[in-house]
Design a protein around this motif. Structure first.
Motif, PDB file in Angstrom:
ATOM      1  N   SER A 161       0.830  -1.200   0.000  1.00  0.00           N
ATOM      2  CA  SER A 161       0.000   0.000   0.000  1.00  0.00           C
ATOM      3  C   SER A 161       0.872   1.259   0.000  1.00  0.00           C
ATOM      4  CB  SER A 161      -0.907   0.009   1.236  1.00  0.00           C
ATOM      5  OG  SER A 161      -1.686   1.185   1.285  1.00  0.00           O
ATOM      6  N   GLY A 162       0.599   2.158  -0.921  1.00  0.00           N
ATOM      7  CA  GLY A 162       1.332   3.417  -1.001  1.00  0.00           C
ATOM      8  C   GLY A 162       2.472   3.417  -1.990  1.00  0.00           C
ATOM      9  N   ALA A 163       2.827   2.234  -2.523  1.00  0.00           N
ATOM     10  CA  ALA A 163       3.952   2.130  -3.446  1.00  0.00           C
ATOM     11  C   ALA A 163       3.490   1.634  -4.811  1.00  0.00           C
ATOM     12  CB  ALA A 163       5.018   1.179  -2.894  1.00  0.00           C
ATOM     13  N   HIS A 164       4.201   2.049  -5.833  1.00  0.00           N
ATOM     14  CA  HIS A 164       3.995   1.469  -7.149  1.00  0.00           C
ATOM     15  C   HIS A 164       4.515   0.025  -7.111  1.00  0.00           C
ATOM     16  CE1 HIS A 164       3.108   5.452  -8.846  1.00  0.00           C
ATOM     17  NE2 HIS A 164       4.113   5.892  -8.108  1.00  0.00           N
ATOM     18  N   ALA A 165       3.951  -0.853  -7.932  1.00  0.00           N
ATOM     19  CA  ALA A 165       4.283  -2.271  -7.807  1.00  0.00           C
ATOM     20  C   ALA A 165       4.679  -2.892  -9.140  1.00  0.00           C
ATOM     21  CB  ALA A 165       3.099  -3.038  -7.222  1.00  0.00           C
ATOM     22  N   LEU A 166       5.765  -3.654  -9.100  1.00  0.00           N
ATOM     23  CA  LEU A 166       6.139  -4.566 -10.171  1.00  0.00           C
ATOM     24  C   LEU A 166       5.945  -5.965  -9.595  1.00  0.00           C
ATOM     25  CD1 LEU A 166       9.449  -2.772 -11.207  1.00  0.00           C
ATOM     26  CD2 LEU A 166       7.253  -2.607 -12.363  1.00  0.00           C
ATOM     27  N   VAL A 167       4.877  -6.631  -9.974  1.00  0.00           N
ATOM     28  CA  VAL A 167       4.495  -7.894  -9.339  1.00  0.00           C
ATOM     29  C   VAL A 167       5.251  -9.043  -9.995  1.00  0.00           C
ATOM     30  CG1 VAL A 167       2.596  -9.452  -8.825  1.00  0.00           C
ATOM     31  CG2 VAL A 167       2.232  -6.986  -8.729  1.00  0.00           C
ATOM     32  N   LEU A 168       6.090  -9.703  -9.217  1.00  0.00           N
ATOM     33  CA  LEU A 168       6.902 -10.833  -9.675  1.00  0.00           C
ATOM     34  C   LEU A 168       6.583 -12.030  -8.788  1.00  0.00           C
ATOM     35  CD1 LEU A 168       9.197 -11.970 -11.446  1.00  0.00           C
ATOM     36  CD2 LEU A 168      10.813 -11.116  -9.739  1.00  0.00           C
ATOM     37  N   ASP A 169       5.826 -12.996  -9.321  1.00  0.00           N
ATOM     38  CA  ASP A 169       5.360 -14.140  -8.542  1.00  0.00           C
ATOM     39  C   ASP A 169       6.261 -15.344  -8.798  1.00  0.00           C
ATOM     40  OD1 ASP A 169       4.021 -16.058  -7.152  1.00  0.00           O
ATOM     41  OD2 ASP A 169       2.111 -15.837  -8.207  1.00  0.00           O
ATOM     42  N   GLN A 170       7.111 -15.666  -7.821  1.00  0.00           N
ATOM     43  CA  GLN A 170       8.034 -16.785  -7.970  1.00  0.00           C
ATOM     44  C   GLN A 170       7.316 -18.131  -8.075  1.00  0.00           C
ATOM     45  OE1 GLN A 170      11.374 -16.831  -8.341  1.00  0.00           O
ATOM     46  NE2 GLN A 170      11.444 -14.599  -8.388  1.00  0.00           N
ATOM     47  N   SER A 171       6.100 -18.234  -7.523  1.00  0.00           N
ATOM     48  CA  SER A 171       5.386 -19.518  -7.583  1.00  0.00           C
ATOM     49  C   SER A 171       5.065 -19.902  -9.024  1.00  0.00           C
ATOM     50  CB  SER A 171       4.102 -19.454  -6.757  1.00  0.00           C
ATOM     51  OG  SER A 171       3.169 -18.550  -7.319  1.00  0.00           O
ATOM     52  N   ALA A 318       1.583  11.122  -9.114  1.00  0.00           N
ATOM     53  CA  ALA A 318       0.827  10.314 -10.080  1.00  0.00           C
ATOM     54  C   ALA A 318       0.118   9.167  -9.362  1.00  0.00           C
ATOM     55  CB  ALA A 318       1.774   9.754 -11.136  1.00  0.00           C
ATOM     56  N   PRO A 319      -1.045   8.728  -9.872  1.00  0.00           N
ATOM     57  CA  PRO A 319      -1.745   7.585  -9.259  1.00  0.00           C
ATOM     58  C   PRO A 319      -0.842   6.361  -9.210  1.00  0.00           C
ATOM     59  CG  PRO A 319      -3.126   8.672 -10.904  1.00  0.00           C
ATOM     60  CD  PRO A 319      -1.762   9.281 -11.033  1.00  0.00           C
ATOM     61  N   LEU A 320      -1.029   5.536  -8.173  1.00  0.00           N
ATOM     62  CA  LEU A 320      -0.214   4.338  -8.028  1.00  0.00           C
ATOM     63  C   LEU A 320      -0.457   3.381  -9.198  1.00  0.00           C
ATOM     64  CD1 LEU A 320      -0.605   3.620  -4.202  1.00  0.00           C
ATOM     65  CD2 LEU A 320       1.292   4.723  -5.388  1.00  0.00           C
ATOM     66  N   GLU A 321       0.624   2.747  -9.652  1.00  0.00           N
ATOM     67  CA  GLU A 321       0.556   1.837 -10.787  1.00  0.00           C
ATOM     68  C   GLU A 321       1.003   0.440 -10.374  1.00  0.00           C
ATOM     69  OE1 GLU A 321       2.756   3.313 -14.102  1.00  0.00           O
ATOM     70  OE2 GLU A 321       1.991   5.363 -13.915  1.00  0.00           O
ATOM     71  N   THR A 322       0.419  -0.571 -11.005  1.00  0.00           N
ATOM     72  CA  THR A 322       0.835  -1.955 -10.809  1.00  0.00           C
ATOM     73  C   THR A 322       1.155  -2.557 -12.168  1.00  0.00           C
ATOM     74  OG1 THR A 322      -0.523  -2.253  -8.826  1.00  0.00           O
ATOM     75  CG2 THR A 322       0.161  -4.243  -9.993  1.00  0.00           C
ATOM     76  N   HIS A 323       2.370  -3.085 -12.304  1.00  0.00           N
ATOM     77  CA  HIS A 323       2.795  -3.724 -13.547  1.00  0.00           C
ATOM     78  C   HIS A 323       3.157  -5.175 -13.241  1.00  0.00           C
ATOM     79  CE1 HIS A 323       3.259   0.135 -15.759  1.00  0.00           C
ATOM     80  NE2 HIS A 323       3.562   0.607 -14.557  1.00  0.00           N
ATOM     81  N   ARG A 324       2.537  -6.102 -13.922  1.00  0.00           N
ATOM     82  CA  ARG A 324       2.885  -7.513 -13.757  1.00  0.00           C
ATOM     83  C   ARG A 324       4.114  -7.812 -14.616  1.00  0.00           C
ATOM     84  NH1 ARG A 324       1.217 -12.310 -11.978  1.00  0.00           N
ATOM     85  NH2 ARG A 324       1.656 -14.158 -13.219  1.00  0.00           N
ATOM     86  N   VAL A 325       5.146  -8.379 -14.004  1.00  0.00           N
ATOM     87  CA  VAL A 325       6.387  -8.692 -14.711  1.00  0.00           C
ATOM     88  C   VAL A 325       6.792 -10.126 -14.386  1.00  0.00           C
ATOM     89  CG1 VAL A 325       7.185  -6.302 -14.666  1.00  0.00           C
ATOM     90  CG2 VAL A 325       7.833  -7.833 -12.799  1.00  0.00           C
ATOM     91  N   GLY A 326       7.766 -10.634 -15.137  1.00  0.00           N
ATOM     92  CA  GLY A 326       8.315 -11.940 -14.819  1.00  0.00           C
ATOM     93  C   GLY A 326       7.506 -13.113 -15.296  1.00  0.00           C
ATOM     94  N   THR A 327       6.780 -12.988 -16.401  1.00  0.00           N
ATOM     95  CA  THR A 327       6.010 -14.111 -16.931  1.00  0.00           C
ATOM     96  C   THR A 327       6.924 -15.295 -17.199  1.00  0.00           C
ATOM     97  OG1 THR A 327       4.467 -12.563 -17.945  1.00  0.00           O
ATOM     98  CG2 THR A 327       4.424 -14.823 -18.751  1.00  0.00           C
TER      99      THR A 327
END
Length: 336
Positions: A161-171, A318-327
């Motif tokens: 919460s409060g941070a921009h996110a680069l979502v990297l799911d190791q599972s 700027a509004p918080l952003e979420t980017h999915r990475v690591g496909t």
């Protein structure tokens, strides 16, 4: 007077020696002159600076810019492999082109999340990227923001919460490996679990991913602890046939290389007696014999991330952003 006690040269000294204004010195040495300064003048200013041993003052530059220009990438204190090194080199080059300085900061396990955020804030970074750690909390984001950090990004499995996110799911890495092995008919799958505790951030989610792919198919998954040593690999090879397993997810390509050598020495045929899958899809995977099937992880491009950080620094509200990475995708070769 000794040489070491001489006063440090200033931009005024450089301007006087080069016969230009201090503003021109600033333009040239900070690469902000554009077309306002001729190449002849640039060369004269740089020659004067070299002659005097003048180096621009980072703190003064920060005051003019309104920020430090420091982009801090916080990482766990582990040894990263070629995949991360390539990514960070590209990121660092991209940030340098935007006028920022990228530094790695090894997080300390003995500090709380709040204390870690305060330690980062003391450096007054313009931007912070938390690596794959779970150290950053919403309170930590607020500490950084109050200290002047303009952009906070996380590179983890879940946004903060409060941070921009680069979502990297190791599972997803483990699930991709497990799905491939199940599709090849394997019902008894071993998963290498490095004993290095700093790698648990990666190994435990990868194990969960293999299980999520294997369980619906009724396959058994057995975690296998392994030191990154030839002795530990040889010991696993020696008891392989007694384990009743037919396939092995090796955590990454480097552990796979270690085990391939041990299995070869023990006379265990790959893939006939043990199907191997690695991860990271390094050049190493193509050089091994048999060539290694590996999970390819598409990390964010360093230049893309550098451009994103620059934009978020210039637009701190700027509004918080979420980017999915690591496909994750599977690159199938001879070992499976």
């Amino acid at each position: 007077m000794s040489e070491t006690s001489l006063p440090a040269p200033t931009s005024a000294d450089v301007a006087r020696l080069a016969g230009v204004s201090r503003a021109t010195v600033s333009y040239v040495l900070n690469d902000t002159a554009g077309g306002r300064v001729s190449e002849k003048t640039r060369l004269r200013v740089r020659a004067a600076a070299d002659q005097l041993g003048y180096v621009p003052h980072a703190a003064a530059r920060s005051l003019r810019a309104g920020h430090s220009g420091l982009v801090l990438m916080a990482t766990p204190e582990i040894t990263f492999g070629p995949l991360f090194n390539e990514f960070f080199s590209e990121l660092r080059a991209g940030l340098r082109d935007h006028g920022y300085t990228a530094v790695l900061y090894g997080s300390r396990a003995d500090l709380s999340g709040r204390e870690i955020a305060r330690a980062w804030a003391e450096l007054r970074p313009t931007a912070v990227i938390t690596g794959v750690t779970d150290d950053l909390s919403p309170e930590g984001v607020e500490i950084l923001r109050r200290s002047g950090t303009r952009a906070v990004l996380t590179l983890a499995a879940k946004p903060v919460s409060g941070a921009h996110a680069l979502v990297l799911d190791q599972s997803e890495v483990g699930e991709t490996a497990g799905a491939h092995l199940v599709a090849r008919g394997h019902q008894e799958i071993g998963v290498i679990m490095p004993t290095d505790p700093t790698l648990r951030l990666f190994s435990e989610p990868r194990l969960s991913g293999v299980r999520s792919a294997a369980t619906p198919a009724g396959a058994r998954v057995e975690p296998l602890d392994l030191d990154y040593t030839e002795e530990s690999a040889a010991a696993l090879a020696a008891r392989w046939r007694s384990l009743g397993l037919t396939a092995l997810f090796c955590y990454n390509d480097e552990y796979a290389a270690l085990l391939l050598a041990a299995f070869h020495d023990a006379g265990i045929a790959v893939p006939a007696e043990a199907a191997f899958v690695g991860s990271d899809d390094l050049m190493l995977a193509r050089l091994l014999r048999p060539r290694l099937t590996s999970v390819h992880v598409a990390l964010p491009q360093g230049l893309f991330l550098a451009d994103l950080i620059d934009r978020l620094i210039r637009e701190p509200d700027a509004p918080l952003e979420t980017h999915r990475v690591g496909t994750a995708t599977i690159t199938v070769r001879d070992s499976s």
